[in-house]
Write an enzyme that holds these catalytic residues in place. Structure first.
Site, PDB file in Angstrom:
ATOM      1  N   ASN A  11      26.965 131.569 124.658  1.00 38.01           N
ATOM      2  CA  ASN A  11      28.049 130.632 124.367  1.00 38.01           C
ATOM      3  C   ASN A  11      28.898 130.303 125.599  1.00 38.01           C
ATOM      4  OD1 ASN A  11      30.394 129.480 122.613  1.00 38.01           O
ATOM      5  ND2 ASN A  11      31.315 131.229 123.689  1.00 38.01           N
ATOM      6  N   TYR A  66      27.881 118.919 133.289  1.00 39.65           N
ATOM      7  CA  TYR A  66      27.940 119.608 131.985  1.00 39.65           C
ATOM      8  C   TYR A  66      26.835 119.093 131.043  1.00 39.65           C
ATOM      9  CZ  TYR A  66      30.263 121.306 127.666  1.00 39.65           C
ATOM     10  OH  TYR A  66      30.571 121.917 126.473  1.00 39.65           O
TER      11      TYR A  66
HETATM   12  N1  CAA Z   1      34.381 105.764 129.500  1.00 38.80           N
HETATM   13  C1  CAA Z   1      34.487 104.746 130.385  1.00 38.80           C
HETATM   14  N2  CAA Z   1      35.409 104.739 131.378  1.00 38.80           N
HETATM   15  C2  CAA Z   1      36.212 105.797 131.490  1.00 38.80           C
HETATM   16  C3  CAA Z   1      36.124 106.897 130.607  1.00 38.80           C
HETATM   17  C4  CAA Z   1      35.177 106.830 129.584  1.00 38.80           C
HETATM   18  N3  CAA Z   1      35.029 107.833 128.707  1.00 38.80           N
HETATM   19  N4  CAA Z   1      37.050 107.814 130.992  1.00 38.80           N
HETATM   20  C5  CAA Z   1      37.681 107.306 132.076  1.00 38.80           C
HETATM   21  N5  CAA Z   1      37.188 106.089 132.361  1.00 38.80           N
HETATM   22  C6  CAA Z   1      37.588 105.187 133.442  1.00 38.80           C
HETATM   23  C7  CAA Z   1      39.063 105.221 133.704  1.00 38.80           C
HETATM   24  O1  CAA Z   1      39.716 104.378 132.793  1.00 38.80           O
HETATM   25  C8  CAA Z   1      39.155 104.736 135.133  1.00 38.80           C
HETATM   26  O2  CAA Z   1      39.007 103.336 135.152  1.00 38.80           O
HETATM   27  P1  CAA Z   1      39.835 102.446 136.172  1.00 38.80           P
HETATM   28  O3  CAA Z   1      39.457 102.926 137.556  1.00 38.80           O
HETATM   29  O4  CAA Z   1      39.416 101.032 135.880  1.00 38.80           O
HETATM   30  O5  CAA Z   1      41.277 102.736 135.846  1.00 38.80           O
HETATM   31  C9  CAA Z   1      37.865 105.290 135.754  1.00 38.80           C
HETATM   32  O6  CAA Z   1      37.015 105.634 134.665  1.00 38.80           O
HETATM   33  C10 CAA Z   1      38.038 106.535 136.623  1.00 38.80           C
HETATM   34  O7  CAA Z   1      39.226 107.147 136.315  1.00 38.80           O
HETATM   35  P2  CAA Z   1      39.986 108.062 137.363  1.00 38.80           P
HETATM   36  O8  CAA Z   1      39.712 107.663 138.764  1.00 38.80           O
HETATM   37  O9  CAA Z   1      41.396 108.166 136.904  1.00 38.80           O
HETATM   38  O10 CAA Z   1      39.212 109.414 137.135  1.00 38.80           O
HETATM   39  P3  CAA Z   1      39.640 110.850 137.548  1.00 38.80           P
HETATM   40  O11 CAA Z   1      38.973 111.198 138.808  1.00 38.80           O
HETATM   41  O12 CAA Z   1      41.129 111.020 137.489  1.00 38.80           O
HETATM   42  O13 CAA Z   1      38.971 111.676 136.380  1.00 38.80           O
HETATM   43  C11 CAA Z   1      38.562 112.275 134.100  1.00 38.80           C
HETATM   44  C12 CAA Z   1      39.549 111.635 135.090  1.00 38.80           C
HETATM   45  C13 CAA Z   1      38.074 113.624 134.608  1.00 38.80           C
HETATM   46  C14 CAA Z   1      37.363 111.367 133.909  1.00 38.80           C
HETATM   47  C15 CAA Z   1      39.379 112.436 132.807  1.00 38.80           C
HETATM   48  O14 CAA Z   1      39.607 111.160 132.294  1.00 38.80           O
HETATM   49  C16 CAA Z   1      38.696 113.273 131.776  1.00 38.80           C
HETATM   50  O15 CAA Z   1      38.804 114.491 131.795  1.00 38.80           O
HETATM   51  N6  CAA Z   1      38.004 112.639 130.833  1.00 38.80           N
HETATM   52  C17 CAA Z   1      37.404 113.339 129.715  1.00 38.80           C
HETATM   53  C18 CAA Z   1      35.970 113.687 129.964  1.00 38.80           C
HETATM   54  C19 CAA Z   1      35.474 114.361 128.716  1.00 38.80           C
HETATM   55  O16 CAA Z   1      35.396 113.792 127.651  1.00 38.80           O
HETATM   56  N7  CAA Z   1      35.124 115.656 128.820  1.00 38.80           N
HETATM   57  C20 CAA Z   1      34.746 116.424 127.691  1.00 38.80           C
HETATM   58  C21 CAA Z   1      35.467 117.734 127.726  1.00 38.80           C
HETATM   59  S1  CAA Z   1      35.320 118.681 126.215  1.00 38.80           S
HETATM   60  C22 CAA Z   1      33.811 119.375 126.310  1.00 38.80           C
HETATM   61  O17 CAA Z   1      33.088 119.251 127.238  1.00 38.80           O
HETATM   62  C23 CAA Z   1      33.399 120.193 125.121  1.00 38.80           C
HETATM   63  C24 CAA Z   1      32.213 119.621 124.474  1.00 38.80           C
HETATM   64  O18 CAA Z   1      31.121 120.153 124.608  1.00 38.80           O
HETATM   65  C25 CAA Z   1      32.358 118.456 123.591  1.00 38.80           C
END
Ligand code: CAA
Length: 240
Positions: free
Chosen positions: A82, A147
């Site tokens: 896990n 991931y």
């Molecule tokens: N789809 C499309 N575009 C997205 C997006 C998505 N899901 N998320 C972010 N973007 C876009 C942003 O809007 C931004 O666009 P603009 O440049 O036009 O503003 C661009 O992508 C990049 O954004 P940033 O430069 O601000 O990115 P960052 O370097 O600050 O990173 C991030 C931010 C890490 C992506 C943050 O948004 C994040 O953590 N996102 C969540 C990712 C996610 O869902 N992870 C799952 C975790 S839970 C898990 O993993 C457990 C499981 O098994 C389910």
């Protein structure tokens, strides 16, 4: 004698719920953790479940940790791989360190956990292996190239192990949780999390206990024909 179950990352989040559910179902449980001593001590105090500290990314540490568990509790018949981490970043910003850390813990860690236990399972002609994958191994996820690669890899691991272990009454199955209310998901920026929840037909995050329920089902002695399968538990967010 109750069967011994090892749960990696078993003192927090989904792992803690799995450890507790297995204990409640009569298993003797060993829960591993990587770093958070306070959380592990608290977990043992609350549940009576023994915790063991090692880094699943390190083969020798895993092997000697497993030897210690088996010396103290008996042969391990049930393994729940896990332990997992995230190092999310859009691909153009992802560093080799972020890639390697996630591969080391989430994918190599699964090998390191199962490999030392496998020969004993083959000898005893019994084993139950569950690997906790993810919805994001099935569908991919923005900012999770590392991931998602490991979680898709988990599915290849269990499908291969299922075929190798079948004649020894060893099963290997995967569970793909969707978004569950744990620290890992709470670390996602709030706006992003809200948008994720809006995509879940059930209308909420899952609870760790809802994943633990599936583990208890899969590891039962009578579940020997359920082998190589993938159970999705994601509130109907992504159906495969
Ligand atoms: N789809 C499309 N575009 C997205 C997006 C998505 N899901 N998320 C972010 N973007 C876009 C942003 O809007 C931004 O666009 P603009 O440049 O036009 O503003 C661009 O992508 C990049 O954004 P940033 O430069 O601000 O990115 P960052 O370097 O600050 O990173 C991030 C931010 C890490 C992506 C943050 O948004 C994040 O953590 N996102 C969540 C990712 C996610 O869902 N992870 C799952 C975790 S839970 C898990 O993993 C457990 C499981 O098994 C389910």
């Amino acid at each position: 004698m109750s069967r011994v179950a090892l749960v990696t990352g078993g003192s927090r989040g989904i792992g803690a719920a799995i450890s507790t559910a297995l204990k409640d179902s009569g298993y003797t449980v060993a829960a591993t953790y990587a770093g958070n001593d306070d959380a592990a001590a608290q977990f043992t105090e609350n549940t009576g479940i023994k915790t063991y500290k090692w880094n699943v990314a390190d083969y020798e540490a895993s092997k000697s940790g497993i030897e210690k568990v088996e010396a103290e509790l008996g042969p391990i018949d049930v393994v729940v791989a896990n332990a997992g981490i995230t190092r999310d970043a859009p691909f153009h910003k992802m560093t080799p360190d972020q890639w390697n850390e996630v591969i080391g813990t989430n994918l190599t860690g699964v090998f390191n956990t199962i490999h030392p236990i496998w020969p004993g399972m083959r000898e005893r002609k019994f084993g139950r292996i569950v690997v906790i994958s993810s919805i994001n191994g099935q569908k991919g996820q923005f900012a999770q190239v590392n991931y998602a690669a490991t979680k898709a890899g988990d599915l290849g691991i269990v499908k291969s192990l299922a075929q190798e272990g079948a004649r020894s009454n060893i099963t290997a199955n995967a569970i793909c949780p969707g978004y569950i209310a744990t620290d890992m998901v709470m670390a996602v920026p709030e706006k992003v999390r809200e948008s994720i929840i809006s995509q879940i037909p059930t209308g909420r995050l899952g609870e760790p206990e809802e994943i633990a329920r599936a583990v208890v089902f899969l590891v039962n002695d009578e579940a020997g024909f359920i082998n190589g399968s993938t159970i999705t538990a994601n509130g109907a967010q992504h159906l495969v």
